[in-house]
Design an enzyme around this catalytic site. Structure first.
Site, PDB file in Angstrom:
ATOM      1  N   GLU A  36      -0.614   9.066   4.201  1.00  0.00           N
ATOM      2  CA  GLU A  36      -0.585  10.306   5.314  1.00  0.00           C
ATOM      3  C   GLU A  36       0.624  11.047   5.355  1.00  0.00           C
ATOM      4  OE1 GLU A  36      -3.816   7.556   7.803  1.00  0.00           O
ATOM      5  OE2 GLU A  36      -1.826   7.847   8.384  1.00  0.00           O
ATOM      6  N   ARG A  69       0.780  -1.267  -0.064  1.00  0.00           N
ATOM      7  CA  ARG A  69      -0.086   0.133   0.072  1.00  0.00           C
ATOM      8  C   ARG A  69       0.988   1.286   0.054  1.00  0.00           C
ATOM      9  NH1 ARG A  69      -4.983   0.676   0.594  1.00  0.00           N
ATOM     10  NH2 ARG A  69      -4.826   2.439   2.067  1.00  0.00           N
ATOM     11  N   PHE A  81       0.113   5.969  11.421  1.00  0.00           N
ATOM     12  CA  PHE A  81      -0.611   5.042  11.101  1.00  0.00           C
ATOM     13  C   PHE A  81      -0.092   4.572   9.411  1.00  0.00           C
ATOM     14  CE2 PHE A  81      -3.275   6.846  14.100  1.00  0.00           C
ATOM     15  CZ  PHE A  81      -4.096   5.868  14.630  1.00  0.00           C
ATOM     16  N   GLU A  82      -0.084   5.218   8.638  1.00  0.00           N
ATOM     17  CA  GLU A  82       0.254   4.935   7.253  1.00  0.00           C
ATOM     18  C   GLU A  82       0.853   5.982   6.423  1.00  0.00           C
ATOM     19  OE1 GLU A  82      -1.661   1.714   4.164  1.00  0.00           O
ATOM     20  OE2 GLU A  82      -3.058   3.797   4.259  1.00  0.00           O
ATOM     21  N   GLN A  83       2.482   5.944   6.347  1.00  0.00           N
ATOM     22  CA  GLN A  83       2.895   6.893   5.564  1.00  0.00           C
ATOM     23  C   GLN A  83       3.790   6.255   4.879  1.00  0.00           C
ATOM     24  OE1 GLN A  83       6.056   9.318   7.343  1.00  0.00           O
ATOM     25  NE2 GLN A  83       5.711   8.802   9.213  1.00  0.00           N
TER      26      GLN A  83
END
Length: 549
Positions: free
Chosen positions: A366, A351, A372-374
């Site tokens: 992000e 992802r 969370f999700e970078q």
């Protein structure tokens, strides 16, 4: 043979646990929020180490999305029971304030490269677990006990209980076997047995400049444990000018010939503010057993910068330029990142990035510093002075999309040279930085430099140089089949803030180290991709740097 200069694992490699299996030595170190979890290095001679495994590498083993900075994987303990490898560790979900959510697990494998099992949950009563294999075949699980009701501090001692490998559970009585010394904050337990004595090595004093390794022993595994005559066998707490500071959290290993060594974490502070830019590193000390059956560090307890080991370090390899290309590893065109790189938190790397056809593609997720999700892929800074370069193709539509080159510690301290756009879609180059703005994590305003206009299309070469505490960014625009010379952008910046001491929670609460790498954010939620052709990390010898190894 000349002595080896510490550290043996430079850069962010804290909380070392060492084991020897035959002629092979293995060291496991903490990785915190960086994925995959746990680094394991291998050596034949204690001088040259190679990264051979990151065992927590799939979703069924580890998911750290949402874990705050410096949470995640703490203090792995690597052992071998004569048949297989055992790895115990803590997955920390909260560390600040009165409460700590600390979940302890065990994985095992027939070989150091795996396959490593899915984790077996053990307990959540504290952190820094270890597993001791007694000579009668029993296995004992120890961890520090966290008690939020204690007024002075919540470090309540070392808790012991038997572990049943057949059921994968703790069994029988559990007791606190050691409360530590007046230095307090006892953690990081490791148990050993020798000449009928059980030895308990612990860490005390926190992770900053009061850190220490404390040794105690007992004839019974349940205690009572008597303290070493020196109390602390490794510490620099009373030696502010020692080259290796913050020394503690250690482990013991014997060579096939019977020599004994202690590995421990240490920091090498720079600047007048004593900032450990490279984080907590792994160092090695020669030791010996005295006639009194106590272990002593040679010339200790202050850690030495030099140590005699069986091997000689390959200095040429240590100082070599690393040029990373993103070549395909299979006929399908899919590749893998070089083992030097890691990313943050997520077990779903597809992802955030893809490696194919000579390109690393980051999918904008992000913001930089997200828990969370970078999309951020980076390698450790392992030298005090170095150059880094990359080439990026990125077509942002507005200021909420940005990608580029970053020197990164956590959400509270990073530098970021980003290709972005203004509100009208005009492409530009911007320096984003969060200069130790704890507790807010805000960007520095005004920006360190005015935006630099860029052509609407074309690749951009981004570079930085770090010379001790000084960071300078550079850029060049790719034109018709050629590229401009690199030219500086922005002022000289304070590279020393990429350190434990500026990590938002200072040295007792910031546990990682400096990274350099590439990142991409798309705050519009459209996952705009950025494509990177290559990445170069070039160590630079600094004749004025007393820490060059």
């Amino acid at each position: 043979m000349p002595p080896l200069r510490n550290p043996i694992l430079p850069g962010f490699n804290p909380d070392p646990s060492i084991v020897r299996v035959g002629e092979d030595y293995y060291i496991a170190t903490s990785t915190f929020e960086w994925f995959p979890g746990v680094q394991i290095h291998h050596s034949k001679d204690l001088a040259n180490w190679d990264l051979v495994a990151r065992p927590l590498n799939r979703k069924s083993q580890l998911d750290m999305r949402g874990s705050p900075d410096s949470c995640g994987i703490w203090a792995p303990c690597l052992t071998h029971d004569g048949h297989e490898f055992w790895l115990v560790y803590t997955d920390v979900k909260r560390k600040d304030g009165s409460f700590k959510d600390t979940h302890n697990y065990i994985v095992r494998a027939p070989a150091i490269t795996g396959p490593w099992s899915d984790p077996v949950y053990v307990n959540s009563s504290g952190f820094d677990p270890s597993l001791f294999h007694d000579d009668d075949g029993r296995k004992w699980f120890a961890n520090m006990l966290w008690d939020h009701t204690r007024r002075r501090h919540a470090f309540a001692g070392i808790r012991l209980q038997e572990f049943d490998p057949q059921t994968g559970t703790l069994v029988g009585p559990r007791r606190t076997i050691f409360h530590g010394t007046d230095l307090a904050l006892v953690e990081g337990p490791h148990l050993y047995k020798r000449n009928g004595w059980y030895y308990l090595l612990t860490a005390e004093g926190g992770t900053a400049y009061e850190h220490a390794c404390t040794l105690a022993r007992s004839r019974d595994i349940w205690g009572p444990y008597e303290l070493h005559p020196q109390k602390h066998i490794v510490t620099a707490k009373d030696s502010p000018f020692a080259a290796l500071q913050r020394a503690g959290h250690g482990d013991i290993v014997d060579t096939p010939s019977g020599a004994t060594y202690v590995v421990h974490l240490a920091g090498r502070p720079t600047t007048q503010r004593r900032r450990c830019v490279l984080g907590r590193e792994t160092a090695l000390q020669a030791a010996y057993w005295g006639d009194d059956d106590w272990l002593y560090v040679k010339d200790g307890p202050v850690p030495s910068l030099y140590v005699d080991v069986p091997g000689t370090r390959d200095e040429e390899a240590y100082w070599a330029e690393r040029r990373y290309t993103f070549d395909s590893a299979s006929a399908s065109g899919e590749g893998r990142l070089h083992k030097d790189f890691q990313w943050l938190r997520t077990p779903e790397p597809e992802r955030i990035f893809a490696v194919a056809d000579g390109t690393l593609t980051l999918f904008g997720r992000e913001s930089v510093g997200s828990w969370f999700e970078q999309a951020l892929v980076a390698r450790r800074q392992t030298h005090f002075s170095y150059d880094a370069e990359t080439v990026v193709a990125f077509s942002p539509s507005d200021e909420r999309q940005f990608a580029g080159l970053t020197a990164y510690y956590c959400r509270f301290n990073f530098f970021y040279l980003a290709v972005t756009a203004d509100e009208d879609g005009n492409r530009e180059l911007l320096i984003l930085s969060s200069e130790s703005s704890w507790p807010d994590g805000d960007l520095r305003m005004p920006f360190p430099a005015e935006p630099v206009p860029l052509p609407a299309r074309g690749k951009v070469k981004l570079a930085l140089t770090i010379r001790g505490p000084q960071l300078q960014f550079y850029y060049a625009v790719e034109g018709e089949g050629q590229q401009e010379e690199l030219k500086p952008v922005g002022p000289v910046l304070d590279a020393s803030i990429i350190s434990d001491e500026c990590g938002g929670h200072q040295a007792h609460g910031s546990f990682t180290g400096a990274f350099v790498g590439v990142a991409c954010s798309d705050l519009n939620g459209t996952a705009e991709p950025a494509k990177f052709d290559n990445f170069t990390y070039r160590p630079v010898r600094d004749p004025t740097d007393r820490y060059d190894i």
